[in-house]
Each structure stands twice: as structure tokens, then as C-alpha cells.
Design a protein around this motif. Structure first.
Motif, PDB file in Angstrom:
ATOM      1  N   GLU B  51     -52.911 -58.849 -58.244  1.00  0.00           N
ATOM      2  CA  GLU B  51     -53.297 -58.479 -59.442  1.00  0.00           C
ATOM      3  C   GLU B  51     -54.226 -59.297 -60.327  1.00  0.00           C
ATOM      4  O   GLU B  51     -55.146 -59.116 -61.062  1.00  0.00           O
ATOM      5  CB  GLU B  51     -51.995 -58.182 -60.367  1.00  0.00           C
ATOM      6  CG  GLU B  51     -51.208 -57.095 -59.760  1.00  0.00           C
ATOM      7  CD  GLU B  51     -50.611 -57.049 -58.537  1.00  0.00           C
ATOM      8  OE1 GLU B  51     -50.438 -56.061 -57.868  1.00  0.00           O
ATOM      9  OE2 GLU B  51     -50.270 -58.255 -57.932  1.00  0.00           O
ATOM     10  N   ILE B  54     -57.790 -59.066 -58.993  1.00  0.00           N
ATOM     11  CA  ILE B  54     -58.328 -57.725 -59.576  1.00  0.00           C
ATOM     12  C   ILE B  54     -58.856 -57.993 -61.097  1.00  0.00           C
ATOM     13  O   ILE B  54     -59.983 -57.498 -61.472  1.00  0.00           O
ATOM     14  CB  ILE B  54     -57.447 -56.420 -59.603  1.00  0.00           C
ATOM     15  CG1 ILE B  54     -56.997 -56.015 -58.190  1.00  0.00           C
ATOM     16  CG2 ILE B  54     -57.880 -55.342 -60.383  1.00  0.00           C
ATOM     17  CD1 ILE B  54     -56.118 -55.222 -58.009  1.00  0.00           C
ATOM     18  N   ASP B  58     -62.782 -57.691 -62.283  1.00  0.00           N
ATOM     19  CA  ASP B  58     -62.911 -56.787 -63.721  1.00  0.00           C
ATOM     20  C   ASP B  58     -63.927 -57.616 -64.739  1.00  0.00           C
ATOM     21  O   ASP B  58     -64.757 -57.281 -65.262  1.00  0.00           O
ATOM     22  CB  ASP B  58     -61.564 -56.192 -64.148  1.00  0.00           C
ATOM     23  CG  ASP B  58     -61.176 -55.015 -63.375  1.00  0.00           C
ATOM     24  OD1 ASP B  58     -59.908 -54.709 -63.309  1.00  0.00           O
ATOM     25  OD2 ASP B  58     -61.909 -54.716 -62.236  1.00  0.00           O
ATOM     26  N   LYS B  61     -67.202 -58.528 -63.156  1.00  0.00           N
ATOM     27  CA  LYS B  61     -68.308 -57.356 -63.178  1.00  0.00           C
ATOM     28  C   LYS B  61     -68.801 -57.086 -64.442  1.00  0.00           C
ATOM     29  O   LYS B  61     -69.734 -56.610 -64.665  1.00  0.00           O
ATOM     30  CB  LYS B  61     -67.461 -56.402 -62.559  1.00  0.00           C
ATOM     31  CG  LYS B  61     -68.195 -55.026 -62.336  1.00  0.00           C
ATOM     32  CD  LYS B  61     -67.271 -53.765 -61.639  1.00  0.00           C
ATOM     33  CE  LYS B  61     -67.818 -52.500 -61.898  1.00  0.00           C
ATOM     34  NZ  LYS B  61     -66.751 -51.507 -61.608  1.00  0.00           N
ATOM     35  N   ALA B 165     -60.705 -57.196 -52.232  1.00  0.00           N
ATOM     36  CA  ALA B 165     -60.928 -56.841 -53.547  1.00  0.00           C
ATOM     37  C   ALA B 165     -62.364 -56.736 -53.728  1.00  0.00           C
ATOM     38  O   ALA B 165     -63.136 -57.531 -53.516  1.00  0.00           O
ATOM     39  CB  ALA B 165     -60.242 -57.483 -54.481  1.00  0.00           C
ATOM     40  N   GLU B 168     -66.962 -52.746 -56.797  1.00  0.00           N
ATOM     41  CA  GLU B 168     -67.096 -51.351 -57.018  1.00  0.00           C
ATOM     42  C   GLU B 168     -66.048 -50.516 -56.680  1.00  0.00           C
ATOM     43  O   GLU B 168     -65.654 -49.463 -57.328  1.00  0.00           O
ATOM     44  CB  GLU B 168     -68.500 -50.774 -56.478  1.00  0.00           C
ATOM     45  CG  GLU B 168     -68.953 -49.783 -56.933  1.00  0.00           C
ATOM     46  CD  GLU B 168     -69.379 -49.522 -58.186  1.00  0.00           C
ATOM     47  OE1 GLU B 168     -69.500 -50.565 -59.148  1.00  0.00           O
ATOM     48  OE2 GLU B 168     -69.574 -48.434 -58.812  1.00  0.00           O
ATOM     49  N   LYS B 169     -65.414 -50.735 -55.285  1.00  0.00           N
ATOM     50  CA  LYS B 169     -64.418 -49.837 -54.806  1.00  0.00           C
ATOM     51  C   LYS B 169     -63.149 -50.284 -54.973  1.00  0.00           C
ATOM     52  O   LYS B 169     -62.122 -49.501 -54.466  1.00  0.00           O
ATOM     53  CB  LYS B 169     -64.870 -49.700 -53.253  1.00  0.00           C
ATOM     54  CG  LYS B 169     -66.230 -49.384 -53.031  1.00  0.00           C
ATOM     55  CD  LYS B 169     -66.478 -47.958 -53.365  1.00  0.00           C
ATOM     56  CE  LYS B 169     -67.568 -47.473 -52.956  1.00  0.00           C
ATOM     57  NZ  LYS B 169     -68.369 -46.044 -53.376  1.00  0.00           N
ATOM     58  N   GLY B 170     -62.933 -51.361 -55.548  1.00  0.00           N
ATOM     59  CA  GLY B 170     -61.479 -51.737 -55.827  1.00  0.00           C
ATOM     60  C   GLY B 170     -60.848 -52.415 -54.643  1.00  0.00           C
ATOM     61  O   GLY B 170     -61.578 -52.970 -54.144  1.00  0.00           O
ATOM     62  N   ILE B 171     -59.733 -51.842 -54.327  1.00  0.00           N
ATOM     63  CA  ILE B 171     -58.822 -52.502 -53.274  1.00  0.00           C
ATOM     64  C   ILE B 171     -59.322 -51.542 -51.940  1.00  0.00           C
ATOM     65  O   ILE B 171     -59.087 -50.514 -52.142  1.00  0.00           O
ATOM     66  CB  ILE B 171     -57.493 -52.604 -53.246  1.00  0.00           C
ATOM     67  CG1 ILE B 171     -57.189 -53.543 -54.730  1.00  0.00           C
ATOM     68  CG2 ILE B 171     -56.721 -53.216 -52.250  1.00  0.00           C
ATOM     69  CD1 ILE B 171     -57.456 -55.155 -54.475  1.00  0.00           C
ATOM     70  N   TRP B 421     -70.202 -51.634 -52.054  1.00  0.00           N
ATOM     71  CA  TRP B 421     -69.445 -52.379 -52.606  1.00  0.00           C
ATOM     72  C   TRP B 421     -69.412 -53.386 -53.761  1.00  0.00           C
ATOM     73  O   TRP B 421     -68.555 -53.509 -54.623  1.00  0.00           O
ATOM     74  CB  TRP B 421     -68.307 -53.284 -51.489  1.00  0.00           C
ATOM     75  CG  TRP B 421     -67.841 -52.293 -50.341  1.00  0.00           C
ATOM     76  CD1 TRP B 421     -68.001 -50.993 -50.395  1.00  0.00           C
ATOM     77  CD2 TRP B 421     -66.949 -52.769 -49.331  1.00  0.00           C
ATOM     78  NE1 TRP B 421     -67.151 -50.732 -49.264  1.00  0.00           N
ATOM     79  CE2 TRP B 421     -66.615 -51.596 -48.628  1.00  0.00           C
ATOM     80  CE3 TRP B 421     -66.505 -53.994 -49.133  1.00  0.00           C
ATOM     81  CZ2 TRP B 421     -65.854 -51.864 -47.529  1.00  0.00           C
ATOM     82  CZ3 TRP B 421     -65.715 -54.398 -47.961  1.00  0.00           C
ATOM     83  CH2 TRP B 421     -65.496 -53.391 -47.157  1.00  0.00           C
TER      84      TRP B 421
END
Lengths: 349, 432
Positions: B51, B54, B58, B61, B165, B168-171, B421
Motif C-alpha cells: 500500500e 501504491i 500515485d 505519477k 506496481a 498506469e496499470k496498478g498492481i 505500464w
């Protein structure tokens, strides 16, 4: 002597370092990071700052990194030299350490009231050291009980002045030398057989003055006494090698092996109590405690009931993280008190 | 460029104080790895959970801040060093792992030490374990595709799954069969995403015989290594040149080695008779079989790096992969570079996948560092030439990939995945 400039940045030292592991895996708290700081300072890429000073004093000087260094750098010595440079250049390194240096310079002791403990001639002299004298009297009391009960009823405690070991390791090299000379001259007129101490730094410094054969570490004395222990004293006791106690003078394992009900467990993974000979303990207590916590966790994971601390600083630092459900921290003499089959003398220190 | 106080506050708010630093001293310490490349980051973060990772991605990005994943910072290609500032994501605090020896696998977070897993796996062989793993992390070995126990299939064949991770596509969970697959992540140097954890195979393998031989010429060693690599049950094999071995001999007080190249190999079957056939075909100056303690053959190799480092104030390494049949030519080419730049250069590496570590050594006399940098460039160029891609090198940053045996198709595939990605290119920019 191989200097920090030989660092190949290979990173082999990283995970040997107790402060790197305990302080959040920050590169600046690693041996490699510290050596790079020395280099950057030397190249004027950066200047001395509070953070730089902190990094130099949160190193415990255990030198586990130095033993594995592929370039053969004695990292602990490089940090020692860095500390000396800081002091020589007039930097204040820690309120506690600097205060200790001032007290030592003016009063002959790093802490507490300057009450020299003088002794008459005696076969055995117990030298507590500043840490025991001022911060861990229970440690000293147990030491003295063993000495008086088993070794010599006429043993005397003696500490006319501090030998300057801790302050020397902190970088106050010149002051440490003066203190050592003071201690030497105070011993000159004393007629004694041997000195016993639990403090590793004191042991090494006393050796310089009186010779190896006339000073013993407390664990050496305990082993030598071949004390009879109760078979009912059963315990898993974790032990480690204090950084400042030369291996050949550390008889902790032999002591534990003399106790029939005891299972010794070596704490290899952490192997450093975090005290840094007192310097890290007094300069950065929170960092020292975090390192001690790692050792405590390892001892717990191995099922230890007790951690034996053959060094008073290690004892204090580990005691600071003792708690419910955790192994008890005891000195070698305190373990003997519990385990001996004979009642010990009551002593007043 | 320093990150703004807003970004710093947001990182601290999302991650907690102790997981973020913009302290100048810390940034300086993260401006290097084990390569000669340096680059100062703008912040360091130490995620402790997926987490956390992530949240970091975020924020980065949104603000278009580069992210540079880092394990132990032992890359010799500068992968852990920012090219254009940004946030170094130090994965050291993510180090949980579970060994399921009975099922033959281990699941490990990216910051786990390979050595710790090796110790926990007891009798099982952990194929990611190279001869010298300390202090490499699982994430680091996979990102860099470090040579490992090639006889058991190399990294790709022994990685079951990787969880990454991505911006663009997360996990994303990749396996050997998915598309993109494990093959695409391995060796990507943190340019696609941040590895969270990996599922790795363990093998129940015990070495049966070790072999150590000294050869008169590199050609003979090369020929012998090709024959040995076909012997069934080979676990691993390395070739070491005379220059490198001479450091070890010197430290031990032995006379200079006579042989030009040395082979060390270990086999999981009792192939002594097959080895003896090869010995009679390509005669070494001397050789030794390790039948009682096969793994003991590596003790010689274990101390090599220390021997080199103890006797030289300065070293500079690079890593290349060359075609098997080009081995003698490569060794001669490096010898010419060594002469041209008046620097000692030793070579050692894996003889199964021909991944080598030319190591430039110096005493740090005037001008040596500059010559070493140029020599290193020449060695990489030599490998690029041998991999046959000189005329199709389109971008300078591709040189290192081609030197590692990547084809332009491989690189183009990596770039395509990256566009999907990480379309805005925040992941370790400048590396591909």
C-alpha cells in the motif's frame, strides 16, 4: 592502515551493521554511507552538520563491517578518527558527552560526584569504572559480592579517577590520554596483586598500565573460581560478545558451561548491544535503544530466559528495553548469585 | 530539483514521517551505487507495505516525479542512481518471506536478502543464489538479471510469479505464461514498475562433484567450458582469467599463476568419468576434483573479489554478455584495452551464460580514474560489437542493454511494455 578512500561501495557491509538495521535501513546509517560521508566531507561536497555528527556517533564501533570489508578497511577506526577530528576542530558532539568531557577535565570523573574511591594495599582490587560507579551500582555490587565471597575477603574497591576510556572513544583523545596518565600515577603507590573489572574499556586501559597478567575481566575471575552451582538452576541464557571486550578475555561462554542446568545460546545475528562502549548510549540513547531492541528480539526468538551482559554499558542499554515477557538482563555476577550453591557475603559498597 | 514542500508534506501524510527524507546528507548518500555513475535524488522513501508503494507511485505519477527503485544499491550499471533527480524508493524494509520447502517455493518481498532465504531454505538450492550474493536483494537480482545458478535454468526459469506496481496499470501479477511475462520483468532495471514480491522455485539439488582446472590458454579454457556445459547435471560454471587469479595468488603468497584461464564447476550428478574424458581431450595444466565436498570448489572463487579489492585502491566494474564462441576474442580484446589504457583489467564470470565482469583496477594515481572510465566504455563497446549490433544502436542508453545480450527486438519489446505500464516515463528515466 587502509583508509575510507578504498571503499569500493560493494555494499557487503550493509547488513552486518546493527545501526543500519535498527535505524530503518537508511544508507547514511550504514558503514558504506558513513565512509562516503567522510569522503564527501574530505572533497568539500558537504560540510559538518548536526546530522553528520549524529551519524558518526550512532555508529557503535562494533566493526562487524570492518571484519567483512573486502578492501580491509577498519571502519571503526575510520569513525574514531572522524570523531577525533570533530573534537579537534572544536565541534560540540553531544550535550551529554561534551558535559562528561568537561567534568572529566575539571573533576576527574565523567559523571556523578567526584568521589574518588581510594584503597589500601590489597591482594585484589575491584575497579568499577564510571558506568558502574554512577549508573549501574547494582552491577558493581554483585561483582564485589562474588569477589569478596570467593576470591578475597579483603578485596577493595578502588577508583581514584576515571581512566578516560569512554571519553577517548568519543573523540576526546588528548583528554583520554591525560586521564590515563592520572590513573597510572594513582596506581603507582598501591601495592596490589590484581585488579578485577567488568568494564571492557577499563580493562583494556588498565592492561596498558599494569600489564595483562595483573588485570582480569569479571568473567575470567568467575571461571577461574570454579564455583559450585545448584543443579536446580535451569535456564536458557543468551550471550553475546561485547565489542570492546577482546575475545580472549571474554569467558562468558565458559562461565555458562560451568553451570549444569544452563543452556547457552549465542546471539550471532545482532551481536551488538548498541551501547557503543557508552558513547552511543549516552550520545544517542534512542538509537542505542533501537539496536538493543533488535538483540532483545533475537533473544526472545531463541527462547532465552536471560541475556547475560558482560559489559556494564550493554547491561544498561539492554535493561532499557527489558519488559514483561522478555528475557531478563543480568550481569555475569548476578547470574552467579542466583545459581551458586553457596550463600554469598552481604557487602556494603 | 528539490521536490516541493507540498509533495513532501503529501508523502509524509500518506506514509508517515520516518518513511520519507529530504535531508541533504541522506540524499548525498543515495547519489551512488556500486557503479561509477552518480546522481542525486530529491527525496528518499522507505515503503513498508504494498500500500505504501501504491501511494508513492500515485503521488509521483500525479506530479510527474521520477521514481528509482533501489535494493542494496549494488548495481554496477547505475540502475539505483537517478539520472534526472526524483525519488529513490528504497525497498529494504519490505523483507518478509515464507519458505515452503515441501512445495518447493519461496515467496519473498523485494527487499529480502537472497542470503537470508538461502539460509532458511536449508538443503534446497535457491537458484537465485550466485556465488557472491551478499548483500543482494531479491528485487535487485531480478531487476538486474544477475547471473545465478545457470545450470538450473537461470532466473527466468526459476521465477514463478512477480508482482509489480506500475504507474498506469496498478498492481500486475505476471507469471511465466502471462503476457507480458516474467521474462519481460527480469532485467528491466526498475524501468517498468516497482517489484513488490516474487515467488521463486527451490530445487532439491545436492552437488556431487566439483571441478577446478587451470588452462594454458583462454582458447583451451573456452573449448573445455563448452564441452563441460554439455555435461548433464551441471549446476554452475565460472571462468576466471589469469589477471584476476593472480590477485588471489599474490595475497596467499603463491607464485604467479601460469595458466591464462581457470574453470570452476559443480555438477549434481556423478559425472567424474565424463569430466575425465574432457580433461583428456583438452588438457589442463592442472586440475582438481572435489568429490567429498563438491561445494568446496567455490571457496577459491569466494575470496577472489576480496583479493582484488584488498590489493587495489580503486576498482571499476562493468557487466557484459557475449556469445559463447566469442570468449577468446573478448578476452584478447580486453587485454588490448588494458594495454592501451595502461590499466590492469581482470575478467571473471559465468561460463554457462557468458556473463562477465571485467574489473578495472588502479592505484588512484593521476589520470587513472579518467582512463578507467574510458576503458570501461571501450569494453562495453567491444561487447556491443560482439553481439553484432553496432550499426543498429539507435540510442546511447541502449548500449548497455545490447552489451548485456539484448537484441533490439528485446529492447523494443521492453519499450512497448513501458509505454503501456509507464506512459509518462516516471520509472527510472534515462535507463532505456
Amino acid at each position: 592502515m587502509v583508509s575510507y578512500e578504498n571503499c569500493k561501495r560493494c555494499g557487503y557491509c550493509l547488513y552486518t551493521c546493527p545501526s543500519y538495521k535498527a535505524l530503518g535501513f537508511k544508507e547514511s546509517s550504514s558503514p558504506r554511507g558513513r565512509l562516503q560521508l567522510l569522503e564527501m566531507l574530505n572533497r568539500n561536497v558537504m560540510k559538518v552538520s548536526l546530522e553528520y555528527i549524529k551519524r558518526m556517533y550512532t555508529c557503535t564501533l562494533c566493526n562487524k563491517c570492518g571484519k567483512i570489508c573486502v578492501s580491509g578497511i577498519n571502519v571503526a577506526d575510520e569513525i574514531r578518527k572522524a570523531r577525533i577530528r570533530l573534537i579537534d576542530e572544536g565541534y560540540l558532539v553531544s550535550p551529554v558527552i561534551d558535559e562528561m568531557a568537561t567534568r572529566l577535565r575539571n573533576k576527574g570523573f565523567v559523571a556523578g560526584e567526584p568521589e574518588p574511591i581510594q584503597a589500601k594495599d590489597a591482594e585484589v582490587i575491584y575497579y568499577p569504572g564510571c558506568v558502574v560507579k554512577n549508573f549501574a551500582q547494582d552491577y558493581g555490587k554483585s561483582d564485589y559480592k562474588i569477589i569478596a565471597s570467593f576470591l578475597s575477603h579483603d578485596a577493595r574497591t578502588f577508583m581514584p579517577v576515571c581512566g578516560g576510556g569512554l571519553i577517548s572513544e568519543a573523540g576526546y583523545e588528548a583528554l583520554g590520554d591525560i586521564s590515563l596518565r592520572r590513573l597510572k600515577s594513582s596506581l603507582e603507590n598501591l601495592d596490589f596483586g590484581r585488579i578485577v573489572t567488568s568494564c571492557p574499556i577499563c580493562l583494556v586501559r588498565l592492561e596498558k598500565i599494569v600489564g595483562r597478567d595483573r588485570v582480569s575481566h569479571m568473567t575470567e575471575v568467575i571461571v577461574e573460581l570454579e564455583i559450585k552451582y545448584r543443579k536446580r538452576f535451569r535456564s536458557k541464557i543468551a550471550y553475546f560478545k561485547p565489542c570492546y571486550l577482546p575475545d580472549e578475555r571474554n569467558k562468558t561462554l565458559e562461565m555458562l558451561e560451568q553451570m549444569p542446568g544452563v543452556e547457552p545460546i549465542e546471539l550471532k545475528e545482532t551481536g551488538c548491544c548498541g551501547g557503543g562502549g557508552g558513547v552511543t548510549y549516552f550520545a544517542h540513547e534512542d538509537s542505542a535503544r533501537k539496536i538493543a531492541e533488535l538483540m532483545m528480539i533475537e533473544a526472545m526468538s531463541m527462547g532465552a530466559d536471560i541475556i547475560v551482559a558482560p559489559c556494564p554499558v550493554g547491561y544498561l542499554n539492554l535493561k532499557s528495553v527489558e519488559g514483561l515477557g522478555k528475557p531478563k538482563v543480568l550481569s555475569p555476577a548476578q547470574i552467579v548469585e542466583k545459581a551458586a550453591s553457596r550463600k554469598l557475603l552481604w557487602v556494603k559498597l | 530539483m528539490p521536490i516541493s514542500s507540498d509533495v513532501y508534506k503529501e508523502l509524509v501524510k500518506e506514509l508517515e514521517d520516518d518513511k520519507v527524507s529530504t535531508d541533504e546528507l541522506e540524499l548525498l548518500c543515495y547519489s551512488y551505487d556500486s557503479s561509477p555513475i552518480t546522481g542525486k535524488p530529491d527525496a528518499i522513501v522507505w515503503p513498508e507495505t504494498m500500500e505504501d508503494v501504491i501511494k508513492i507511485i500515485d503521488i509521483a505519477k500525479e506530479k510527474q516525479i521520477p521514481l528509482i527503485p533501489r535494493g542494496s544499491g549494488t548495481s554496477i550499471e547505475g540502475s539505483a542512481v537517478p539520472e534526472k533527480g526524483g525519488i529513490v524508493v528504497h525497498m529494504a524494509r519490505m523483507r518478509n518471506f515464507t519458505v515452503k520447502a515441501e512445495n518447493g517455493y519461496v515467496k519473498a518481498e523485494a527487499g529480502c536478502l537472497v542470503d537470508e532465504i538461502k539460509q532458511s531454505a536449508a538443503d534446497m538450492i535457491f537458484p537465485l543464489a550466485t556465488v557472491y550474493t551478499l548483500p543482494k536483494t531479491v528485487g535487485g537480482i531480478i531487476s538486474e538479471e544477475y547471473s545465478c545458478i545457470q545450470g538450473l535454468g537461470g532466473i527466468v526459469e526459476n521465477v514463478e510469479r512477480i508482482r509489480v506496481a506500475t504507474p498506469e496499470k496498478g498492481i500486475i501479477d505476471v507469471s511465466r505464461d502471462s503476457s507480458p511475462s516474467v521474462r519481460d520483468i527480469v532485467g528491466s532495471k526498475g524501468t517498468l514498475g516497482i517489484i513488490i514480491d516474487v515467488t521463486l522455485r527451490l530445487r532439491n539439488v545436492t552437488g556431487k562433484v566439483g571441478f577446478h582446472a587451470e588452462y594454458g590458454t583462454v582458447e583451451e579454457a573456452s573449448k573445455a567450458s563448452r564441452l563441460l556445459s554439455d555435461v548433464s547435471g551441471i549446476i554452475n560454471m565460472e571462468i576466471i582469467d589469469q589477471k584476476t587469479v593472480s590477485f588471489e595468488y599474490k595475497l596467499k603468497g603463491w607464485p604467479e599463476p601460469v595458466g591464462q584461464a581457470f574453470i570452476i564447476a559443480e555438477f549434481m550428478e556423478d559425472v567424474t568419468s565424463r569430466i575425465m574424458e574432457i580433461v583428456s581431450k583438452v588438457q589442463p595444466i592442472q586440475y582438481q576434483l572435489y568429490e567429498e565436498e563438491p561445494a568446496g570448489v567455490w571457496s577459491f572463487r569466494d575470496s577472489l573479489f576480496t583479493s582484488i579489492c584488498k590489493q587495489n585502491k580503486f576498482i571499476m566494474r562493468c557487466r557484459v554478455r557475449i556469445p559463447k564462441n566469442s570468449l577468446p576474442e573478448f578476452f584478447r580484446g580486453v587485454e588490448r584495452i588494458s594495454g592501451a589504457y595502461r590499466l590492469g583489467i581482470g575478467i571473471y564470470g559465468n561460463a554457462l551464460n557468458c556473463e562477465f565482469y571485467p574489473t578495472i583496477v588502479a592505484k588512484m594515481e593521476a589520470g587513472e580514474v579518467e582512463r578507467a572510465i574510458r576503458a570501461r566504455t571501450k569494453i562495453i563497446d567491444l561487447a556491443v560489437q560482439m553481439n553484432g549490433k553496432v550499426d543498429v544502436v539507435q540510442r546511447p542508453e541502449w548500449r548497455q542493454w545490447i552489451a548485456l545480450g539484448y537484441s533490439t527486438e528485446d529492447i523494443e519489446r521492453l519499450v512497448r511494455i513501458k509505454r503501456s505500464w509507464d506512459p509518462t516515463g516516471i520509472m527510472n528515466p534515462g535507463k532505456v
